[in-house]
Enzyme design. Sequence first.
Site, PDB file in Angstrom:
ATOM      1  N   GLU A 113       0.780  -1.186   0.041  1.00 35.80           N
ATOM      2  CA  GLU A 113       0.184   0.149   0.013  1.00 35.80           C
ATOM      3  C   GLU A 113       1.050   1.364  -0.041  1.00 35.80           C
ATOM      4  O   GLU A 113       1.726   1.445   0.689  1.00 35.80           O
ATOM      5  CB  GLU A 113      -0.987  -0.011   1.289  1.00 35.80           C
ATOM      6  CG  GLU A 113      -1.710  -1.275   1.557  1.00 35.80           C
ATOM      7  CD  GLU A 113      -2.131  -1.256   2.893  1.00 35.80           C
ATOM      8  OE1 GLU A 113      -2.815  -2.428   3.104  1.00 35.80           O
ATOM      9  OE2 GLU A 113      -1.670  -0.575   3.711  1.00 35.80           O
ATOM     10  N   CYS A 157       2.897   8.432   1.971  1.00 36.18           N
ATOM     11  CA  CYS A 157       3.276   7.223   3.163  1.00 36.18           C
ATOM     12  C   CYS A 157       3.624   6.024   2.380  1.00 36.18           C
ATOM     13  O   CYS A 157       2.954   5.325   1.414  1.00 36.18           O
ATOM     14  CB  CYS A 157       1.911   7.021   3.943  1.00 36.18           C
ATOM     15  SG  CYS A 157       2.129   5.821   5.294  1.00 36.18           S
ATOM     16  N   CYS A 193      -3.100  -2.652  14.922  1.00 31.23           N
ATOM     17  CA  CYS A 193      -2.748  -2.210  13.512  1.00 31.23           C
ATOM     18  C   CYS A 193      -3.592  -3.612  12.573  1.00 31.23           C
ATOM     19  O   CYS A 193      -3.395  -4.575  12.824  1.00 31.23           O
ATOM     20  CB  CYS A 193      -1.024  -2.399  13.614  1.00 31.23           C
ATOM     21  SG  CYS A 193      -0.512  -2.261  11.590  1.00 31.23           S
ATOM     22  N   CYS A 242      -3.932   5.056   8.278  1.00 31.23           N
ATOM     23  CA  CYS A 242      -3.001   4.499   8.763  1.00 31.23           C
ATOM     24  C   CYS A 242      -3.462   3.010   9.141  1.00 31.23           C
ATOM     25  O   CYS A 242      -4.354   2.849  10.064  1.00 31.23           O
ATOM     26  CB  CYS A 242      -2.024   4.869   9.870  1.00 31.23           C
ATOM     27  SG  CYS A 242      -0.930   6.092   9.089  1.00 31.23           S
TER      28      CYS A 242
HETATM   29  S1  SF4 Z   1       2.216  -0.670  13.708  1.00 37.25           S
HETATM   30 FE1  SF4 Z   1       3.882  -0.853  12.250  1.00 37.25          FE
HETATM   31  S2  SF4 Z   1       5.321  -2.203  13.226  1.00 37.25           S
HETATM   32 FE2  SF4 Z   1       3.195  -2.214  14.318  1.00 37.25          FE
HETATM   33  S3  SF4 Z   1       2.341  -4.192  13.185  1.00 37.25           S
HETATM   34 FE3  SF4 Z   1       1.757  -2.266  12.094  1.00 37.25          FE
HETATM   35  S4  SF4 Z   1       3.072  -1.982  10.512  1.00 37.25           S
HETATM   36 FE4  SF4 Z   1       3.839  -3.268  11.882  1.00 37.25          FE
END
Ligand code: SF4
Length: 406
Positions: free
Chosen positions: A123, A136, A150, A370
Amino acid sequence: MNDDQTMNDMRETLAEIDTQIGTENTQKGKIDAKTNLLGLEIKALKDFFVSFGEKPFRAIQVFKWIHQRGVDNFDAMTDLSKALREKLQQRAEIRGPESSYDQCSLDGTRKWLLKLADGNQIETVFIPETDRGTLCVSSQVGCALNCRFCSTATQGFNRNLTSHEIIGQVWFASRHLSQRITNIVMMGMGEPLLNFDAVVAAMSIMRDDNAYGLSRRRVTLSTAGVVPQLARLSLAIDVSLAVSLHAPNNVLRNELVPLNKKYPIEILMQACKDYVADDRGNPARSHRHITMEYVMLRGVNDSPKHAKELIQILKGVPSKINLIPFNPFPMSRFICSEVHVIQEFQGILMRAGFITTIRKTRGQDIAAACGQLKGQITDRTKRSERMKQLYLKEEALWTEPQQVVC
Ligand code: SF4
């Protein structure tokens, strides 16, 4: 998730992290029959030209054609002789990623899923603002670190990106945007410090005046805190640093960012102080602060007590704090803190003297904020399957709908 499941998952995550740290330098991508010039830093490009008897200055000409003019065809490089263009065609190529999905949000945020040669997808997101355009960029296919909030973490990990796949995202976006890219953040899929060499090579092209020419303040690497690599980073390249902190004590951070079990907060904070202090003997290189990222999770890390703990651990670390309203995604158990709670949290930090911003959520209508994007990943860790099973099991037990107010 019960305690046994959490511990098992944590052990698997730490094992994945260990495996990845151990193999990081062995994964430099496939050796192509032709050299892909896209990922070569200027020094490597000069070496490439010298290797077949050409003058090194030719590298600068070609570097500019590739990165400043977005050219992928040697025939278009009109200041090179026909003979040299033919030689290049035999030995080299300029091959970027292909778009398999391209969507624009109502707020102008643009998201691409980019297809790599092996079929994996990554992405890349462009966030336009009036005075800047931020790209990004991803550093890995998936991620091994398994941060609990995440979306990328739920997909597992497949491999590191090569330098040409990392800079290829910038090259691709530059060719497809009418607005200039003024800032780049290594905050997409993956932990950049676990793909050190390729990320540093790509960032060096981002910073090169003959390529994208971005100053150190405009290139930011975001890490969950791979402590030994921070000192290496300081030696290798001068860029801005952001740390995904997300919790003000080890008990909570162990849960939210499992890497914390390996590098606890006090060790991470010392590494941050060292990073800021290390100007390599050149005051122009001094890093004024580190951006501490803190995702706001309702009832988890957002109380006044947490804010006060945060103030304590950040004492002596030159830092700015960025509060990030959590963006929910399927299979996530968290919801976003309420607006007044985030503002109260911000107030406590600001009264203690910390510059504290609240990140604007962008691209929600296209799931581009994000951690929300999903590529197609061949998951070598099988984590996505484990997460699916766990989710289905818990769904069966839990019938109450989740209310998301963010
Ligand atoms: S926040 Fe960043 S480091 Fe943590 S799992 Fe997601 S992509 Fe990986």
